[in-house]
Design an enzyme around this catalytic site. Structure first.
Site, PDB file in Angstrom:
ATOM      1  N   LYS A  33       0.836  -1.203   0.000  1.00 19.04           N
ATOM      2  CA  LYS A  33       0.000   0.000   0.000  1.00 19.04           C
ATOM      3  C   LYS A  33       0.873   1.256   0.000  1.00 19.04           C
ATOM      4  O   LYS A  33       2.087   1.176   0.200  1.00 19.04           O
ATOM      5  CB  LYS A  33      -0.903   0.003   1.236  1.00 19.04           C
ATOM      6  N   ARG A 131     -10.504   0.998  15.452  1.00 17.19           N
ATOM      7  CA  ARG A 131     -10.370   1.666  14.154  1.00 17.19           C
ATOM      8  C   ARG A 131     -11.241   0.880  13.185  1.00 17.19           C
ATOM      9  O   ARG A 131     -12.455   0.897  13.308  1.00 17.19           O
ATOM     10  CB  ARG A 131      -8.899   1.713  13.745  1.00 17.19           C
ATOM     11  N   HIS A 163      -6.242  -6.216  13.362  1.00 18.84           N
ATOM     12  CA  HIS A 163      -4.998  -5.434  13.435  1.00 18.84           C
ATOM     13  C   HIS A 163      -4.555  -5.285  14.887  1.00 18.84           C
ATOM     14  O   HIS A 163      -5.391  -5.077  15.783  1.00 18.84           O
ATOM     15  CB  HIS A 163      -5.224  -4.021  12.869  1.00 18.84           C
ATOM     16  N   ARG A 219       1.227 -10.657   7.502  1.00 24.47           N
ATOM     17  CA  ARG A 219       1.095  -9.472   6.651  1.00 24.47           C
ATOM     18  C   ARG A 219       2.220  -8.465   6.913  1.00 24.47           C
ATOM     19  O   ARG A 219       1.959  -7.336   7.329  1.00 24.47           O
ATOM     20  CB  ARG A 219      -0.244  -8.779   6.911  1.00 24.47           C
ATOM     21  N   TYR A 261      15.333  30.923   5.766  1.00 27.28           N
ATOM     22  CA  TYR A 261      14.208  31.734   6.239  1.00 27.28           C
ATOM     23  C   TYR A 261      14.204  31.902   7.750  1.00 27.28           C
ATOM     24  O   TYR A 261      14.399  30.946   8.505  1.00 27.28           O
ATOM     25  CB  TYR A 261      12.886  31.093   5.822  1.00 27.28           C
ATOM     26  N   CYS A 308      13.413  24.544   3.316  1.00 27.79           N
ATOM     27  CA  CYS A 308      12.530  25.306   2.434  1.00 27.79           C
ATOM     28  C   CYS A 308      11.744  24.341   1.546  1.00 27.79           C
ATOM     29  O   CYS A 308      11.935  23.137   1.585  1.00 27.79           O
ATOM     30  CB  CYS A 308      13.349  26.270   1.578  1.00 27.79           C
ATOM     31  N   ASP A 310      12.043  23.799  -1.552  1.00 25.80           N
ATOM     32  CA  ASP A 310      12.829  23.164  -2.604  1.00 25.80           C
ATOM     33  C   ASP A 310      14.294  22.948  -2.246  1.00 25.80           C
ATOM     34  O   ASP A 310      15.039  22.418  -3.072  1.00 25.80           O
ATOM     35  CB  ASP A 310      12.807  24.034  -3.869  1.00 25.80           C
TER      36      ASP A 310
END
Length: 372
Positions: A33, A131, A163, A219, A261, A308, A310
């Protein structure tokens, strides 16, 4: 010439699956997944199957159908299924579906009618995670409805599953309590007249440490990618993913220069700075500002200032560093580079999140050990 890349060693995935299979008598479902935990769903799935995985596990219907469109025919289980999905497409493609409630079961019965074939179901009981899964109170009603649908030829109950709560602490007493609830739920399954072929409960941690939870199918997810679900333990697994980039430019700055920054980092002396073209748009956590470890020019360094969108900056002190040199964020650790575990510790998260952050970003994935 590449600027940045995520490198995935498919032979490592094969080795990890081989190791996991050797530790159990159950069949093995490789969980692929979330785009194979960031490693690439299809290459990871094929590598796992090369090593003898019997099943593939995904969350979404789209993931399961993508596996089928790629020509993968082994059993596939999909379990995160919201109302209103075209489940008949999954049934027609031979995808097993996880059913956790009466409304879900009813949708799957209708999907079977539309597809013209029985839906293969894995009924999920909530053993304590609160859940997914039917509560213990709702479990008998789900079983009764599933037994009727099976008698009508609309579904085949292939599996029963649940689970664990403590994926990173398999020795926790809650695990034993969940196992007891699961066994009680299996007794109710038998009383309802259902005989599923597969009972499955064990995740990566339990596959590695709790053989009493293996039943018919295990699993593992994280472990097939070489990462340990238990802090401080490696179990002989080999991490498959590395992330690195070439330094874009370097510059010499004086002491007391603010960096990036907000100037959350200031140089303590004259220093060589290296600008690395990876940022939070590429998967680098912004929380790695001033703490993320990176190997560059033969030494482990720490991100200087804010990450940042990028890029980020490394203070290399007086060490010589040049544009084009390779900065390694994480890898298997065999050459002294940081690992995904090191990154997780630095930013206060788990190794799962570090590798999945790099899936589906601007950074190209490159595969070693491809066979097809």
């Amino acid at each position: 010439m590449w600027q940045a890349e995520v490198r995935v060693d498919l032979d490592a995935i094969r080795e990890n699956v081989t190791r996991l299979r050797a530790g159990t008598g159950a069949e093995l479902m490789a969980v692929v997944k979330a785009d194979g935990y960031g490693h690439g769903m299809l290459p990871a799935a094929r590598a796992a199957l090369d090593a003898g995985a019997d099943w593939l596990g995904v969350c979404t219907l789209d993931e399961a159908l993508e596996l089928r469109r790629a020509g993968i025919t082994v059993p596939v289980l999909a379990w995160l299924l919201s109302p209103g999905l075209p489940l008949h497409e999954g049934v027609a493609a031979g995808v097993d579906l996880g059913a956790a409630s009466l409304p879900q079961l009813h949708e799957m019965v209708e999907a079977a009618r539309v597809a013209g074939r029985a839906a293969h179901l894995h009924l999920k009981i909530d053993t304590g995670l609160s859940r997914g899964g039917a509560t213990v109170a709702d479990w008998p009603r789900l079983l009764e409805a599933a037994a009727k649908a099976q008698a009508d030829g609309l579904v085949e109950v292939v599996g029963v599953w649940s689970h664990f709560v403590y994926a990173d602490s398999p020795g926790h007493p809650t695990t034993d309590r969940q196992l007891a609830v699961f066994r009680e739920g299996l007794g109710m399954v038998e009383q309802a007249g259902l005989r599923p072929r597969y009972r499955h409960l064990a995740n990566s941690a339990a596959t590695l440490t709790r053989p009493d939870t293996h039943f018919d199918l295990v699993r593992p997810g994280l472990a097939i990618y070489g990462l340990s679900p238990v802090t401080g333990e490696r179990y002989g697994l080999r991490p498959a993913m590395s992330a690195r980039a070439r330094v874009m430019l370097t510059k010499r700055v004086p002491a007391d220069s603010g960096v990036s920054y907000g100037h959350t980092y200031t140089t303590q002396r004259d220093a060589n700075l290296a600008v690395v073209p990876l940022g939070y748009a590429d998967g680098v956590p912004r929380h790695a500002s001033n703490v993320g470890p990176v190997q560059l020019a033969g030494a482990r360094r720490t991100i200087s200032g804010r990450v940042c969108m990028d890029q980020f900056v490394l203070d290399c002190g007086d060490d010589p560093v040049a544009a084009g040199e390779v900065a390694t964020l994480f890898g298997p650790g065999t050459d002294g580079e940081p690992t995904a575990d090191d990154w997780a510790e630095a930013v206060g998260t788990i190794n799962y999140e570090i590798v999945t952050r790099f899936g589906g970003t601007r950074v190209p994935r490159v595969y070693d050990g491809e066979r097809r």
